[in-house]
Design an enzyme around this catalytic site. Structure first.
Site, mmCIF file in Angstrom:
data_model
loop_
_atom_site.group_PDB
_atom_site.id
_atom_site.type_symbol
_atom_site.label_atom_id
_atom_site.label_comp_id
_atom_site.label_asym_id
_atom_site.label_seq_id
_atom_site.Cartn_x
_atom_site.Cartn_y
_atom_site.Cartn_z
ATOM 1 N N TYR A 113 -16.317 -7.112 -37.390
ATOM 2 C CA TYR A 113 -15.975 -6.803 -38.790
ATOM 3 C C TYR A 113 -14.731 -7.576 -39.230
ATOM 4 O O TYR A 113 -14.737 -8.220 -40.278
ATOM 5 C CB TYR A 113 -15.752 -5.292 -38.943
ATOM 6 C CG TYR A 113 -15.604 -4.844 -40.373
ATOM 7 C CD1 TYR A 113 -16.728 -4.530 -41.142
ATOM 8 C CD2 TYR A 113 -14.351 -4.724 -40.962
ATOM 9 C CE1 TYR A 113 -16.602 -4.124 -42.451
ATOM 10 C CE2 TYR A 113 -14.212 -4.318 -42.272
ATOM 11 C CZ TYR A 113 -15.341 -4.012 -43.024
ATOM 12 O OH TYR A 113 -15.208 -3.606 -44.330
ATOM 13 N N LYS B 196 -14.618 -10.570 -42.016
ATOM 14 C CA LYS B 196 -13.819 -10.443 -43.243
ATOM 15 C C LYS B 196 -12.754 -11.537 -43.329
ATOM 16 O O LYS B 196 -12.441 -12.026 -44.411
ATOM 17 C CB LYS B 196 -13.201 -9.045 -43.342
ATOM 18 C CG LYS B 196 -14.231 -7.924 -43.514
ATOM 19 C CD LYS B 196 -15.057 -8.079 -44.793
ATOM 20 C CE LYS B 196 -15.950 -6.863 -45.042
ATOM 21 N NZ LYS B 196 -16.734 -7.000 -46.290
ATOM 22 N N VAL C 61 -29.305 -9.755 -47.703
ATOM 23 C CA VAL C 61 -28.461 -10.926 -47.981
ATOM 24 C C VAL C 61 -28.258 -11.835 -46.769
ATOM 25 O O VAL C 61 -27.806 -12.975 -46.915
ATOM 26 C CB VAL C 61 -27.075 -10.513 -48.540
ATOM 27 C CG1 VAL C 61 -27.212 -9.863 -49.900
ATOM 28 C CG2 VAL C 61 -26.318 -9.621 -47.564
ATOM 29 N N ASP D 268 -30.007 -4.486 -53.257
ATOM 30 C CA ASP D 268 -29.717 -3.758 -52.016
ATOM 31 C C ASP D 268 -30.919 -3.918 -51.095
ATOM 32 O O ASP D 268 -32.038 -4.077 -51.558
ATOM 33 C CB ASP D 268 -29.481 -2.270 -52.306
ATOM 34 C CG ASP D 268 -28.533 -1.631 -51.291
ATOM 35 O OD1 ASP D 268 -27.373 -1.324 -51.656
ATOM 36 O OD2 ASP D 268 -28.949 -1.436 -50.121
ATOM 37 N N SER E 14 -11.622 -7.452 -47.097
ATOM 38 C CA SER E 14 -11.075 -6.191 -46.582
ATOM 39 C C SER E 14 -9.636 -6.464 -46.200
ATOM 40 O O SER E 14 -9.286 -7.625 -45.910
ATOM 41 C CB SER E 14 -11.864 -5.752 -45.343
ATOM 42 O OG SER E 14 -11.171 -4.732 -44.635
HETATM 43 P P1 ADP Z 1 -19.194 0.209 -48.848
HETATM 44 O O1 ADP Z 1 -19.373 0.407 -50.298
HETATM 45 O O2 ADP Z 1 -17.883 0.694 -48.320
HETATM 46 O O3 ADP Z 1 -19.497 -1.215 -48.422
HETATM 47 P P2 ADP Z 1 -21.749 1.590 -48.375
HETATM 48 O O4 ADP Z 1 -22.402 1.681 -47.038
HETATM 49 O O5 ADP Z 1 -21.699 2.804 -49.235
HETATM 50 O O6 ADP Z 1 -20.267 1.111 -48.060
HETATM 51 O O7 ADP Z 1 -22.419 0.437 -49.230
HETATM 52 C C1 ADP Z 1 -22.915 -0.748 -48.682
HETATM 53 C C2 ADP Z 1 -24.248 -1.079 -49.337
HETATM 54 O O8 ADP Z 1 -24.666 -2.361 -48.883
HETATM 55 C C3 ADP Z 1 -25.357 -0.089 -48.978
HETATM 56 O O9 ADP Z 1 -26.035 0.332 -50.155
HETATM 57 C C4 ADP Z 1 -26.276 -0.897 -48.055
HETATM 58 O O10 ADP Z 1 -27.644 -0.523 -48.148
HETATM 59 C C5 ADP Z 1 -26.054 -2.313 -48.575
HETATM 60 N N1 ADP Z 1 -26.346 -3.350 -47.574
HETATM 61 C C6 ADP Z 1 -25.910 -3.398 -46.296
HETATM 62 N N2 ADP Z 1 -26.386 -4.481 -45.676
HETATM 63 C C7 ADP Z 1 -27.145 -5.163 -46.582
HETATM 64 C C8 ADP Z 1 -27.907 -6.374 -46.537
HETATM 65 N N3 ADP Z 1 -27.995 -7.113 -45.427
HETATM 66 N N4 ADP Z 1 -28.531 -6.766 -47.661
HETATM 67 C C9 ADP Z 1 -28.443 -6.031 -48.783
HETATM 68 N N5 ADP Z 1 -27.768 -4.891 -48.891
HETATM 69 C C10 ADP Z 1 -27.120 -4.444 -47.796
#
Ligand code: ADP
Length: 266
Positions: A164, A168, A70, A42, A149
């Site tokens: 978005y 997707k 990512v 993350d 999605s």
């Molecule tokens: P969902 O599970 O519906 O996608 P969340 O916001 O709960 O929604 O989870 C998305 C996760 O992806 C979060 O923990 C966020 O920190 C992580 N995230 C978002 N963008 C990136 C990124 N560029 N690189 C790594 N992790 C990311």
């Protein structure tokens, strides 16, 4: 092999991006429960660390936390290399990290929003899949699971999430092309297409406790429009995640699996 044995992930290593919360955390928990060691990735380092600690405690598996964005090539490559170094391989990769979109009429939608959402939700999936595939081709085995999605398959329900839906839709087509390319190398590539899931991203401003009556109306409308009659929970993704990760889905590749309470059937 009995069918229940086919679902087991013992001696497998899985990586989950966006594993610190929501759907990614549910995937990480599910594959750890099924026997895999897991790298929780993350960009929120604290969330990844907490999730890894919690899952290791719950499941007794080896679970590591890695920080990576990512959308950055070096980060995506490094997270895979670190996983291989620390956990000894990579059998399953969930390209799941994603961000939400500021809905807007197209005439008002900014290029900044477009670039921001495409960078994580589409480029991030490509970079994750590419890094994973480079390891998997050498071992001629692997399962890649992209989080798409329903909005990769149909248009948005009135909120104008332009970047978005485009991202997707791109994930859906990336999944199909990679599945065809990589099938001869023993690698399967599938996508999961959730509808409305109660996560930070899914609900966002639409949380039921939000006082704004307009937003509450949209939340209720989504419930009403869903045949099963409720929003999804992250745990609703667990079963399909283990299925696609495991040998139970050995003949499945290149397909988009909706987990949507019947949304697309209407
Ligand atoms: P969902 O599970 O519906 O996608 P969340 O916001 O709960 O929604 O989870 C998305 C996760 O992806 C979060 O923990 C966020 O920190 C992580 N995230 C978002 N963008 C990136 C990124 N560029 N690189 C790594 N992790 C990311």
């Amino acid at each position: 092999m009995s069918v229940m044995d086919a679902f087991r992930l013992n001696d497998r290593v899985a990586l989950v991006t966006g594993g610190g919360s929501g759907i990614g955390l549910a995937f990480a928990r599910a594959v750890a429960e099924a026997g895999a060691d897991v790298a929780v990735v993350d960009w929120n380092e604290e969330a990844a660390r907490k999730a890894a600690e919690q899952l290791a405690g719950e499941t007794g598996r080896k679970v590591i936390a890695l920080r990576a964005d990512v959308s950055k090539e070096e980060d995506a490559d490094r997270m895979v290399q670190e996983t291989v170094r620390q956990l000894g391989g990579l059998d399953v990769c969930f390209a799941n990290a994603g961000i939400g979109d500021e809905g807007a009429l197209v005439t008002e939608y900014s290029k900044e929003d477009w670039d921001r959402v495409i960078a994580v939700n589409l480029t991030g999936v490509f970079l994750t899949d590419r890094a994973a595939a480079r390891v998997m081709v050498e071992r001629k085995r692997g399962s890649i699971i992209n989080t798409a999605s329903i909005y990769g398959l149909v248009g948005d329900f009135g909120m104008g999430a332009i970047g978005y839906t485009a991202a997707k839709g791109g994930v859906v087509q990336l999944t199909r092309t990679l599945a065809v390319q990589l099938a001869p190398m023993g690698i399967r590539v599938n996508a999961i297409a959730p509808a409305f899931i109660r996560t930070n991203l899914g609900e966002g401003k639409l949380r039921e406790d939000v006082p704004d009556p307009e937003l509450r109306k949209v939340h209720e409308e989504i419930t009403r429009r869903t045949p099963i009659g409720r929003w999804g929970r992250p745990e609703d993704l667990a079963g399909i995640g283990v299925f696609l990760a495991s040998d139970a889905s050995a003949f499945c590749t290149g397909y988009i699996y909706a987990v949507d309470g019947g949304w697309l059937a209407v």
